[in-house]
Design an enzyme around this catalytic site. Structure first.
Site, PDB file in Angstrom:
ATOM      1  N   ASP A   1     -80.357  53.143 -70.911  1.00  0.00           N
ATOM      2  CA  ASP A   1     -81.373  53.559 -69.936  1.00  0.00           C
ATOM      3  C   ASP A   1     -82.638  53.973 -70.703  1.00  0.00           C
ATOM      4  O   ASP A   1     -82.562  54.775 -71.635  1.00  0.00           O
ATOM      5  CB  ASP A   1     -80.789  54.741 -69.139  1.00  0.00           C
ATOM      6  CG  ASP A   1     -81.595  55.056 -67.895  1.00  0.00           C
ATOM      7  OD1 ASP A   1     -82.357  54.195 -67.433  1.00  0.00           O
ATOM      8  OD2 ASP A   1     -81.430  56.188 -67.371  1.00  0.00           O
TER       9      ASP A   1
ATOM     10  N   HIS B   1     -87.995  60.816 -61.501  1.00  0.00           N
ATOM     11  CA  HIS B   1     -86.744  61.288 -62.102  1.00  0.00           C
ATOM     12  C   HIS B   1     -86.543  62.764 -61.796  1.00  0.00           C
ATOM     13  O   HIS B   1     -87.491  63.464 -61.466  1.00  0.00           O
ATOM     14  CB  HIS B   1     -86.779  61.076 -63.621  1.00  0.00           C
ATOM     15  CG  HIS B   1     -86.787  59.630 -64.017  1.00  0.00           C
ATOM     16  ND1 HIS B   1     -87.784  59.055 -64.754  1.00  0.00           N
ATOM     17  CD2 HIS B   1     -85.899  58.638 -63.764  1.00  0.00           C
ATOM     18  CE1 HIS B   1     -87.501  57.770 -64.951  1.00  0.00           C
ATOM     19  NE2 HIS B   1     -86.375  57.490 -64.361  1.00  0.00           N
TER      20      HIS B   1
END
Ligand SMILES: [Zn+2]
Length: 340
Positions: A83, A189
């Protein structure tokens, strides 16, 4: 079954018209939660690790835990994905260790904070595509910048600061030849994604639809897509936590995305919330407990429940046995044939 390439899993998802959750891990219990949820729902699965997770687990622990997962759950097609790789070097180290998919996030400079230029992004992403495809490994890129910061990665601003431009996205895919594209449509996020239930002003689903129209054959990726359900927030606060009210991406919006080319959905915060809530509950209700298993077991169970629910909602449930994994060497040959 060995670890499989993400490209194959996403190609199958596109054929079947469903999405696949990509769940972040740092430790054994999180991997166990995901694999149990995958078995329960018969789902293919993407397990992903950030640079922070690799550092936390000293890399090798994480890799070997994933090998254990493939041994214990041989019937589940399992992808190990990096990621937000911040540079070609980081991606290379993941490929060398055995990751079957990497994200080169060239939307930010290698510091993981400063938005980059389009030219820089094309250059580094293309470099990783060449390196990864030679080994049959999948590449995800990103165009536009997500909001927020997680694990020290992110531009830090609002999700609306650097939205993806559909024309630029089309150009980017053409120039890089990547497999999957992360787009910025207003998500962030972390836990604090939206200050109220998101609307069309804050979550730009029409941008996503416009991108899909231009790139009907590119697998789109939604980052920052935890739904941050109120019940998980409530458990934490009920047992002594102090989360401020917050909203995530509603599951119905993700499902609309899946109808419009979204094949990978990144979920981390929901699992963190589930784990923390379960641990807080044990600590408050049984303050005499001191065996870590007394709270790690309920934590694992709580995360498994969230993951299994998302797998069902995204539509990947029931698809674990649809296909036979293609070895990475064969994937490499397919890429080579297309490139010629
Ligand atoms: Zn992300």
């Amino acid at each position: 079954m060995p670890l499989v390439s993400m490209r194959q899993v996403l190609d199958e998802a596109a054929k079947g018209g469903y999405g696949v959750g990509a769940f972040n891990v740092n430790n054994m219990e999180q991997i166990q939660s995901i694999m149990e949820a995958a078995r329960e729902t018969q789902s293919p699965v993407i397990v992903q690790a950030s640079r922070g997770a690799r550092a936390y687990s000293q890399d090798r622990f994480l890799y070997h835990l994933m090998i254990a997962a493939t041994e214990l759950y041989p019937e589940i097609p399992t992808v190990l994905h990096l990621d937000h790789g911040n540079s070609p070097e980081t991606c290379k180290s993941a490929i060398d260790m055995g990751f079957t998919s990497v994200m080169m996030d060239g939307s930010l400079m290698p510091d993981g904070k400063t938005p980059s230029t389009f030219e820089y992004n094309v250059e580094v992403t293309k470099k990783v595509v060449e390196m990864a495809h030679a080994k049959g490994v999948t590449v995800e890129g990103e165009i536009g910048c997500l909001g927020g910061i997680e694990d020290g990665h992110g531009s830090g601003g609002s999700g609306l600061d650097h939205l993806t431009d559909p024309a630029q996205a089309e150009e980017f895919v053409k120039l890089t030849g990547l497999d999957a594209l992360a787009i910025a449509i207003g998500t962030s996020h972390g836990a604090y994604k939206f200050a109220k239930q998101p609307s069309g002003d804050t979550l730009k689903m029409e941008t996503l639809i416009a991108i899909h129209k231009r790139l009907p054959n590119t697998h789109l990726v939604m980052h920052g897509s935890s739904s941050v359900p109120k019940d998980l927030q409530d458990i934490i606060n009920q047992y002594g936590g102090k989360l401020k009210p917050t909203w995530g991406v509603p599951v119905e919006e993700i499902q609309l995305g899946i109808k419009n080319g979204v094949r990978k959905i990144n979920v981390d915060t929901d699992n963190r919330l589930a784990i923390t809530g379960a641990i807080r509950k044990v600590f408050m209700e049984k303050p005499e407990e001191f065996d870590p298993r007394s709270y790690m077991k309920p934590a694992r169970e709580a995360m498994k429940k969230v993951v299994a629910l998302r797998m069902t909602q995204f539509g990947q449930a029931g698809h674990a046995k649809d296909y036979t994994p293609i070895p990475l060497a064969e994937m490499a040959k397919k890429y080579e044939a297309v490139a010629v």
